[in-house]
Design a protein around this motif. Structure first.
Motif, PDB file in Angstrom:
ATOM      1  N   LYS A  57      71.581  29.479   7.633  1.00  0.00           N
ATOM      2  CA  LYS A  57      72.346  28.216   8.003  1.00  0.00           C
ATOM      3  C   LYS A  57      71.888  27.788   9.349  1.00  0.00           C
ATOM      4  O   LYS A  57      71.884  26.538   9.532  1.00  0.00           O
ATOM      5  CB  LYS A  57      73.532  28.341   7.406  1.00  0.00           C
ATOM      6  CG  LYS A  57      73.710  28.197   5.972  1.00  0.00           C
ATOM      7  CD  LYS A  57      75.009  27.989   5.595  1.00  0.00           C
ATOM      8  CE  LYS A  57      75.644  29.305   5.401  1.00  0.00           C
ATOM      9  NZ  LYS A  57      77.059  29.321   4.861  1.00  0.00           N
ATOM     10  N   LYS A  97      71.666  24.682   1.491  1.00  0.00           N
ATOM     11  CA  LYS A  97      72.915  25.312   2.162  1.00  0.00           C
ATOM     12  C   LYS A  97      73.886  25.816   1.006  1.00  0.00           C
ATOM     13  O   LYS A  97      74.525  26.869   0.915  1.00  0.00           O
ATOM     14  CB  LYS A  97      73.795  24.292   2.895  1.00  0.00           C
ATOM     15  CG  LYS A  97      75.049  25.036   3.476  1.00  0.00           C
ATOM     16  CD  LYS A  97      75.706  23.608   4.293  1.00  0.00           C
ATOM     17  CE  LYS A  97      77.007  24.220   4.840  1.00  0.00           C
ATOM     18  NZ  LYS A  97      78.065  24.378   3.944  1.00  0.00           N
ATOM     19  N   LYS A 145      76.326  38.162   4.599  1.00  0.00           N
ATOM     20  CA  LYS A 145      77.180  36.976   4.992  1.00  0.00           C
ATOM     21  C   LYS A 145      76.554  36.640   6.307  1.00  0.00           C
ATOM     22  O   LYS A 145      76.310  35.471   6.707  1.00  0.00           O
ATOM     23  CB  LYS A 145      78.684  37.293   5.253  1.00  0.00           C
ATOM     24  CG  LYS A 145      79.351  36.937   3.705  1.00  0.00           C
ATOM     25  CD  LYS A 145      80.766  36.838   3.954  1.00  0.00           C
ATOM     26  CE  LYS A 145      81.474  36.623   2.470  1.00  0.00           C
ATOM     27  NZ  LYS A 145      82.942  36.290   2.739  1.00  0.00           N
ATOM     28  N   ASP A 199      75.194  29.348   0.368  1.00  0.00           N
ATOM     29  CA  ASP A 199      76.638  29.776   0.049  1.00  0.00           C
ATOM     30  C   ASP A 199      77.058  30.267  -1.153  1.00  0.00           C
ATOM     31  O   ASP A 199      77.936  31.312  -1.224  1.00  0.00           O
ATOM     32  CB  ASP A 199      77.663  28.357   0.201  1.00  0.00           C
ATOM     33  CG  ASP A 199      77.632  27.704   1.575  1.00  0.00           C
ATOM     34  OD1 ASP A 199      77.473  28.654   2.598  1.00  0.00           O
ATOM     35  OD2 ASP A 199      77.979  26.452   1.787  1.00  0.00           O
TER      36      ASP A 199
END
Length: 583
Positions: A560, A392, A553, A396
């Motif tokens: 995710k 994760k 994004k 990010d």
């Protein structure tokens, strides 16, 4: 005959108080060695090494007061543990020679020193066979006499440079391997025997000792044959013994033992000691070495006894620590074996069912994240969750870094590939190329995550299998093989799914509403001053960056979400659950 001192008031050249401490120390190590613990522990010892014809056997002969095998070629063909025990109650000489052959202990009581040579030769033939080969099996020769020092030595074969006669072609390597096995141990003092009439730097024995003991902390040099030193070279020998040529922390000593002519003249060992003393007294070059306590067999015996006792005292705490560690490990291994398998057939069946049920319960515990933590400080699910946590963070980070990287990438693409379109119009092909590039960069980390998780699961299951079936080799194989096959099969399936997922992700697509919403968010962020600075970039670069940032994004959000859909790592649980039910 007294071989350890010139004064009758002294025993072995040591005072009575010191002598009372010597024997218990040496007996302690000898008793440990006789129990066979040297297979598990490195015990303090003095190993005698030297090139062929270095005078090694003569030194041992002079120390022990008995004639050991002599001759040309390889005389010592097995490690010979020479236990010398000084007795003061009577003058009776006692000898015992022992060795093991096929786990059977062989022992011969020796009533006369003259029996030793043939007894040793016979034992070597039994262990090493006829010919001139060697064996790693130990021969033990214990001698009790009022004329020997309290000392234990291990005599090793002389280093042969070239195979001769019926020697194995690799005899040099065999001997070096045997010697290195002993002298590489930190608990061993190397007694390196070197003829005084050759260049000490050329001796293989000293080179081997230096290799495993570079500082010379555990090495003592013994120079032999001083009567054969060429005229004019005496000062070099004196400098060597005084530790001024090749330095050793323990230094050097020099001795003169019986030569072949002395033996032919029937010079006994008592007379040889007197002759040795007279030689050093009468030699103007070597007399100072005698006065400094660095010459003659008696002084060597005293020095060796002192070195051995000090070495034992120094290393015993470490030996005790090793023993405690080995004992703890052996106790654990024994405990894992349990009480064995019952003899009754019905009980055997119940025992097998019980073992398999316990094994399945352990796997179920891992699946429910409730495994026993007595042998581990972290549960498998916690370890896997941490791996996904890293994944994760990587996603990010990718999304954050992209905003800064994209501006430069877009500017480069616009500069080199923009066609006739006006500024501010987005080239979809440029957009698609950049998206694919960033998507591909995440594929390798995703595959690594899969491998790491697979390894965690495999390690866990392998530990459970070993802990339940280590005492039962057939059950161990029966459990391990299908588990490893199954894990590999599931890994391949998961790997194919990841490749397929990224192949689809390279086809640029997103839901209109989701993409439009993300694009608005990026543009609003930019307008408030937190995104790309409009005043510093051209309209087409700015517009392209908006679209790329938005899409990437969305892409990272999807990855995710994919991680969240694993429902707290149920995939690992399914792997274990499927095996439990199939078992």
């Amino acid at each position: 005959m007294s071989q350890c001192g010139s004064s009758k008031g002294k025993s072995s050249g040591l005072n009575q108080h010191y002598e009372e401490k010597v024997r218990p120390c040496i007996d302690l190590v000898d008793s440990l060695r006789s129990l066979g613990v040297e297979k598990d522990l490195n015990l303090p010892a003095i190993a005698v090494i030297g090139d062929q014809s270095s005078g090694k056997s003569s030194v041992l002969e002079a120390l022990s007061g008995v004639a050991l095998p002599r001759g040309t070629g390889i005389v010592t063909r097995c490690p010979l543990e020479l236990k010398l025990k000084k007795i003061t109650k009577d003058n009776n000489w006692r000898g015992v020679l022992s060795y093991k052959k096929l786990k059977e202990e062989k022992e011969k009581i020796l009533k006369d020193p003259a029996e030793i040579e043939n007894a040793v030769l016979h034992a070597q033939t039994v262990l090493a066979g006829k010919g001139e080969g060697i064996s790693h099996d130990m021969i033990t020769l214990e001698i009790q006499s009022s004329d020997v020092p309290d000392l234990t030595l291990i005599d090793l074969p002389g280093i042969a440079r070239v195979a001769t006669g019926n020697q194995p072609l690799d005899i040099e390597e065999q001997i070096k391997d045997l010697i290195e096995k002993f002298i590489k141990r930190q608990e061993t003092i190397s007694l390196v025997v070197v003829p005084a009439n050759i260049d000490i730097a050329t001796t293989e024995a000293l080179r081997m000792a230096s290799k495993v003991d570079p500082t010379g902390q555990r090495t003592l040099g013994i120079l032999t044959k001083p009567d054969l030193v060429d005229k004019g070279m005496e000062e070099m020998v004196v400098r060597t013994v005084n530790n001024q040529v090749i330095q050793l922390k323990k230094g050097y000593m020099i001795v003169k033992c019986r030569g072949q002519q002395d033996i032919n003249d029937k010079l006994n060992l008592v007379q040889a000691l007197e002759k040795e003393k007279e030689f050093f007294k009468g030699n103007s070059h070597f007399r100072a070495l005698l006065e400094d306590g660095k010459a003659t067999i008696p002084l060597l015996a005293e020095r060796l006894t002192k070195e051995l006792v000090e070495h034992i005292a120094k290393t015993l705490p470490q030996v005790q620590k090793q023993l405690e560690m080995k004992l703890e490990k052996t106790s654990k291994d024994l405990k894992m074996l349990g009480d064995g398998v019952p003899l009754d057939e019905n009980e055997k069946t119940n025992f097998l069912i019980m073992k398999i049920r316990q094994f399945n319960d352990a796997l179920e515990g891992v699946k429910r994240a409730e495994e026993d933590l007595r042998n581990s400080d972290t549960r498998v699910f916690s370890k896997i969750r941490w791996e996904f946590g890293r994944w994760k963070l990587a996603l990010d980070s990718k999304a954050i870094k992209t905003e800064e990287i994209l501006r430069d990438e877009v500017q480069e693409y616009v500069r080199t590939r923009r066609g006739k379109e006006l500024p501010g119009f987005v080239s979809y092909r440029t957009f698609e190329t950049i998206v694919k590039k960033h998507t591909e960069e995440l594929e390798e980390p995703a595959l690594k995550l899969l491998k790491d998780v697979k390894e965690l699961v495999h390690t866990c299951v392998d530990h459970i299998v070993n802990s339940h079936f280590s005492a039962f080799s057939h059950l161990l194989r029966a459990a391990k093989d299908p588990i490893e096959d199954f894990l590999e099969e599931q890994f391949q399936i998961a790997e194919e799914k990841i490749h397929s997922q990224f192949k689809m992700e390279k086809m640029v697509y997103s839901q209109d509403e989701l993409y439009s919403s993300q694009l608005d968010t990026v543009k609003q962020k930019s307008s408030t001053g937190f995104g790309l600075k409009a005043s510093f970039v051209s309209a087409d670069v700015r517009e392209m960056s908006y679209h790329l940032t938005s899409y990437l994004k969305v892409f990272c959000m999807y990855l995710k979400e994919l991680k969240d859909r694993l429902d707290r790592l149920k995939s690992a649980g399914k792997i274990l659950s499927k095996f439990v039910h199939s078992a």
